[in-house]
Design an enzyme around this catalytic site. Sequence first.
Site, PDB file in Angstrom:
ATOM      1  N   HIS A  24     -17.744  -0.341   5.073  1.00 33.68           N
ATOM      2  CA  HIS A  24     -18.242   1.023   4.865  1.00 33.68           C
ATOM      3  C   HIS A  24     -18.748   1.148   3.431  1.00 33.68           C
ATOM      4  CE1 HIS A  24     -15.622   2.862   8.303  1.00 33.68           C
ATOM      5  NE2 HIS A  24     -16.778   2.448   8.752  1.00 33.68           N
ATOM      6  N   HIS A  80     -20.305   2.188  20.712  1.00 34.74           N
ATOM      7  CA  HIS A  80     -20.321   2.854  19.395  1.00 34.74           C
ATOM      8  C   HIS A  80     -21.567   2.413  18.623  1.00 34.74           C
ATOM      9  CE1 HIS A  80     -19.021   4.453  15.647  1.00 34.74           C
ATOM     10  NE2 HIS A  80     -18.309   3.443  15.217  1.00 34.74           N
ATOM     11  N   GLU A  82     -22.228   2.552  15.344  1.00 34.68           N
ATOM     12  CA  GLU A  82     -22.121   2.028  13.974  1.00 34.68           C
ATOM     13  C   GLU A  82     -22.546   0.556  13.949  1.00 34.68           C
ATOM     14  OE1 GLU A  82     -18.446   3.044  12.024  1.00 34.68           O
ATOM     15  OE2 GLU A  82     -19.357   2.766  10.055  1.00 34.68           O
ATOM     16  N   ASP A  84     -21.836  -2.179  12.626  1.00 34.27           N
ATOM     17  CA  ASP A  84     -20.992  -3.372  12.738  1.00 34.27           C
ATOM     18  C   ASP A  84     -20.808  -3.766  14.207  1.00 34.27           C
ATOM     19  OD1 ASP A  84     -19.581  -0.893  12.616  1.00 34.27           O
ATOM     20  OD2 ASP A  84     -17.673  -1.940  12.491  1.00 34.27           O
ATOM     21  N   HIS A 146     -14.195   7.069  16.362  1.00 37.34           N
ATOM     22  CA  HIS A 146     -14.189   7.987  15.229  1.00 37.34           C
ATOM     23  C   HIS A 146     -15.563   8.587  14.923  1.00 37.34           C
ATOM     24  CE1 HIS A 146     -15.827   5.117  11.971  1.00 37.34           C
ATOM     25  NE2 HIS A 146     -15.898   4.453  13.096  1.00 37.34           N
ATOM     26  N   ASP A 165     -13.525   0.721  18.184  1.00 39.40           N
ATOM     27  CA  ASP A 165     -12.748   0.745  16.933  1.00 39.40           C
ATOM     28  C   ASP A 165     -11.266   1.067  17.149  1.00 39.40           C
ATOM     29  OD1 ASP A 165     -14.628   0.085  14.941  1.00 39.40           O
ATOM     30  OD2 ASP A 165     -15.453   2.097  14.957  1.00 39.40           O
ATOM     31  N   TYR A 193      -5.872   0.651   8.830  1.00 40.45           N
ATOM     32  CA  TYR A 193      -7.073   1.109   9.547  1.00 40.45           C
ATOM     33  C   TYR A 193      -6.882   2.548  10.010  1.00 40.45           C
ATOM     34  CZ  TYR A 193     -11.116   0.456  12.646  1.00 40.45           C
ATOM     35  OH  TYR A 193     -12.343   0.549  13.256  1.00 40.45           O
ATOM     36  N   HIS A 226     -12.380  -4.829  16.457  1.00 47.21           N
ATOM     37  CA  HIS A 226     -12.014  -5.537  15.228  1.00 47.21           C
ATOM     38  C   HIS A 226     -10.615  -6.137  15.408  1.00 47.21           C
ATOM     39  CE1 HIS A 226     -15.316  -3.821  12.914  1.00 47.21           C
ATOM     40  NE2 HIS A 226     -14.941  -2.601  13.241  1.00 47.21           N
TER      41      HIS A 226
HETATM   42 FE1  FEO Z   1     -17.013   2.595  13.497  1.00 50.04          FE
HETATM   43 FE2  FEO Z   1     -16.191  -0.700  13.471  1.00 50.04          FE
HETATM   44  O1  FEO Z   1     -17.319   0.775  13.349  1.00 50.04           O
END
Ligand code: FEO
Length: 398
Positions: A24, A80, A82, A84, A146, A165, A193, A226
Amino acid sequence: MGAVQIAENIYWVGAMDWNIRHFHGPAYSTHKGTTYNSYLIIDDKVTLVDTVYGPFSDVLLKNIAEITDPSKIDYVVSNHVETDHSGGLPAIMALNPGAKVFCSKKGEEGLRKHYFGDWDYQVVKTGTQVSLGRRSLTFVEAPMLHWPDSMFTYVNEDAILLPNDAFGQHIATAFRFDDEVSMEEVMVEAAKYYANILTPFSDLVLKKLEEVTAMGIPIKMIGPSHGIIWRKDPSRIIRAYASWARGDTREKAVIAYDTMWESTAKMGYAILQGFVDEGVEAKLYAISSSDRNDIIKEILDARMVVVGSPTINKDFLATVGPLLDDLKGLRPKAKLGAAFGSYGWSGESIKNIEERLASAGVTIAEPGLRFKWVPTEDELERSREYGRNLARRLKDTG
Ligand code: FEO
């Protein structure tokens, strides 16, 4: 590392990022690296659930190629937006321009604005099912867990939850499953996390856990996006999330301070000794030489947070502000707080810290403690007594 089978005809095909140290942007420290987990399901419709961070697209393609031709993907699920997790989408879609992309409504909006691809979007909602052939998927929207677009994918026949996530940890490991790695290490990263990313959404986490429980679906395995995959005991991380989301705390205090000429540091150590006198676990951090994300992880299960700073320009030190800002954004539940510090002539840091703690939802347990210039032996003894008082307050609220 190559593809890893997680169930019959289901494979982990993600990427390991051993050396990333900030996530991030600079906002999250990843001392142990991370993984970008992507899952490949071989069925009549070859399906990829989530991708990887863009720079790892080649790794994703190589891992898929160990199992099947990467240009033979029919469906892509994007849980998601994002980057990543969606960064590998352009590479996948370049090879499979006709593939259907399953995502939430917000997911489509976000993906269009990230990649500008006119792909075959299939917007799904909670309860939408899609057949892959012998297997089928059910989707569960998880807005603000999230991001607004977040959703979970459930593989019905295998009882595997792929929640992106949620339940993840930033940790790179040589092996993929919970029963193959140090659980102690993994749980620290899972807590970090949760503390740094999911704390503000705790009420939504509780609601989502209730919703999934009410659906009555068995969960044999959880494959987050992750870290490690929970196969031995998925309930372990579910129980931990329920506890963190409730704001469960224990008899523990975190003292975080910064100092100019060691006077505030001396007070901090004396306060720490007061907690020790009362038999209460306490941890002490000098903010400017500590990792803020690690401090926040420690605050997650602590009932009290004590923040110290001298006064400069009628305020606390600039290094203390980011921790207070983070707490305000995270709004942890059920915390007691206090402030302390030395000062030269005006001493506003205490009042300002108390105000900032209160704005984070922290209840001020005792009026702040401040001493002028260098604390005397008597003042250090009073600091220690202050710590004892705080410890007693903390025990009283247990
Ligand atoms: Fe919200 Fe692992 O990205």
